[in-house]
Enzyme design. Structure first.
Site, PDB file in Angstrom:
ATOM      1  N   ARG A   5      21.857  21.278 -10.806  1.00  0.00           N
ATOM      2  CA  ARG A   5      20.789  20.719  -9.979  1.00  0.00           C
ATOM      3  C   ARG A   5      21.268  19.484  -9.223  1.00  0.00           C
ATOM      4  NH1 ARG A   5      17.933  16.344  -8.327  1.00  0.00           N
ATOM      5  NH2 ARG A   5      17.987  15.501 -10.448  1.00  0.00           N
ATOM      6  N   ASP A   6      21.430  18.380  -9.918  1.00  0.00           N
ATOM      7  CA  ASP A   6      21.808  17.141  -9.238  1.00  0.00           C
ATOM      8  C   ASP A   6      23.217  17.235  -8.665  1.00  0.00           C
ATOM      9  OD1 ASP A   6      20.997  14.581  -8.414  1.00  0.00           O
ATOM     10  OD2 ASP A   6      22.189  13.651  -9.977  1.00  0.00           O
ATOM     11  N   HIS A  12      25.907   7.261 -11.614  1.00  0.00           N
ATOM     12  CA  HIS A  12      26.749   7.755 -10.523  1.00  0.00           C
ATOM     13  C   HIS A  12      27.988   6.865 -10.441  1.00  0.00           C
ATOM     14  CE1 HIS A  12      23.765  10.394  -8.100  1.00  0.00           C
ATOM     15  NE2 HIS A  12      23.437  10.379  -9.380  1.00  0.00           N
ATOM     16  N   ASN A  18      27.873  12.194  -9.439  1.00  0.00           N
ATOM     17  CA  ASN A  18      27.553  11.793 -10.794  1.00  0.00           C
ATOM     18  C   ASN A  18      28.834  11.522 -11.577  1.00  0.00           C
ATOM     19  OD1 ASN A  18      24.508  12.664 -10.973  1.00  0.00           O
ATOM     20  ND2 ASN A  18      25.569  14.365 -10.000  1.00  0.00           N
ATOM     21  N   HIS A  62      21.532   7.922 -16.667  1.00  0.00           N
ATOM     22  CA  HIS A  62      22.090   8.785 -15.625  1.00  0.00           C
ATOM     23  C   HIS A  62      22.872   7.880 -14.662  1.00  0.00           C
ATOM     24  CE1 HIS A  62      21.672  12.224 -12.647  1.00  0.00           C
ATOM     25  NE2 HIS A  62      21.965  11.215 -11.826  1.00  0.00           N
ATOM     26  N   CYS A  72      22.622  11.929  -4.417  1.00  0.00           N
ATOM     27  CA  CYS A  72      21.266  12.022  -3.882  1.00  0.00           C
ATOM     28  C   CYS A  72      21.313  12.188  -2.368  1.00  0.00           C
ATOM     29  CB  CYS A  72      20.469  10.770  -4.246  1.00  0.00           C
ATOM     30  SG  CYS A  72      18.791  10.771  -3.557  1.00  0.00           S
TER      31      CYS A  72
END
Length: 300
Positions: free
Chosen positions: A11-12, A205, A245, A203, A236
């Protein structure tokens, strides 16, 4: 202490890549992550296809993921329509995002922070009524590309309001990769005080090469769940210059060598990172371990 790694590459990871993978390739990525030991996978998001075309086939992906009793699939939802789609698709968990700053909330979600707080509470109550776990991510918790630094007090106040939805977990996200370990400790402390008893996730990055250091600081502060993405892919699409990430393989190395088992197979994680790099047409991914290798040589 065991640390659980939530694999977010499907997903991300994929949402910020210009290459739109086939449904079959997404399912294969998820299968490889599960085979590598991932037991929580952020598989899809149920958002508008015109905004995030990489996630347009969420239902098709969920219809074909390998179903196992020990694997939980997470779907990102931002409103009740997204939740309805997620529940119909058979997700095990939903995650909602509330942004810490007003400008980024409007840019990212087209809604105010207050509106998203209301949406979160509605989503959480409906998910719980359906027997599905509901977590919430505080995005841009460490800094905003439009408003600058975000104070721990601001994030703590936001967490206090999030408690109304009875979250199963609150995740703190360094969406644009500006955080440092001192911030990690301050934010974890603020949110723990504001939402006592609620498990925390982090989370990170790696935009400024601080993600692994931040992850270790989070663990030292008591966080036992961390997000990561194989190869370090993602970011994002609504945050300028927000690169990938933290790489699952790099994080696994740091955790294992620091005495924190994850249940992940480092060799299979590295192989999966190489595979997704090929699928995306990338000769070199951000993750370092695939190039440098494990130390000592045999990670088993």
């Amino acid at each position: 202490m065991v640390v659980q790694v939530v694999e977010v590459s499907p997903r991300d990871g994929l949402q910020n890549e210009p290459e739109i993978l086939s449904t079959a390739s997404k399912i294969e990525l998820i299968r490889r992550c599960v085979e590598a030991g991932a037991r929580r996978v952020e598989a899809v998001s149920f958002v508008r296809a015109d905004r995030v075309p990489q996630m347009a086939d969420a239902e098709a992906v969920m219809a074909a993921v390998p179903r196992r009793g020990d694997v939980s699939y997470i779907g990102l939802v931002l409103n009740r329509r997204g939740l309805d789609r997620a529940l119909a698709a058979g997700v095990d968990e939903v995650n909602c995002v509330v942004v810490a700053t007003e400008t980024f909330s409007q840019r990212n979600q087209g809604a105010s922070v207050d509106a998203m707080l209301g949406a979160w509470t509605d989503i959480a109550k409906a998910a719980h009524a359906a027997g599905v776990r509901a977590s919430v991510t505080v995005a841009a918790a460490f800094g905003c590309p439009f408003e600058g630094d975000v104070s721990p007090a601001t994030v703590g106040d936001l967490a206090r309001r999030l408690v109304e939805g009875e979250p199963d977990e609150i995740a703190l996200a360094d969406t644009i990769g500006v955080g440092v370990p001192t911030q990690v400790r301050a934010l974890v402390s603020a949110v723990t005080a504001a939402a006592p008893g609620v498990p925390l996730r982090a989370h990170f990055h790696d935009t400024r090469n601080t993600a692994v250091a931040n992850a270790l600081a989070a663990v030292e502060a008591g966080v036992t769940v961390l997000d990561a993405s194989v190869g370090g892919i993602g970011g994002c699409p609504f945050a300028p210059a927000a690169t990938g990430n933290v790489a699952t393989e790099d994080l696994t190395y740091a955790l294992h060598r620091s005495g924190h088992p994850t249940g992940l197979d480092p060799t299979k994680v590295i192989e999966t990172a190489a595979w997704i790099g090929d699928q995306l047409g990338k000769d070199r991914l951000p993750g370092a371990l695939g190039r440098a290798g494990w130390f000592p040589a045999d990670p088993r």
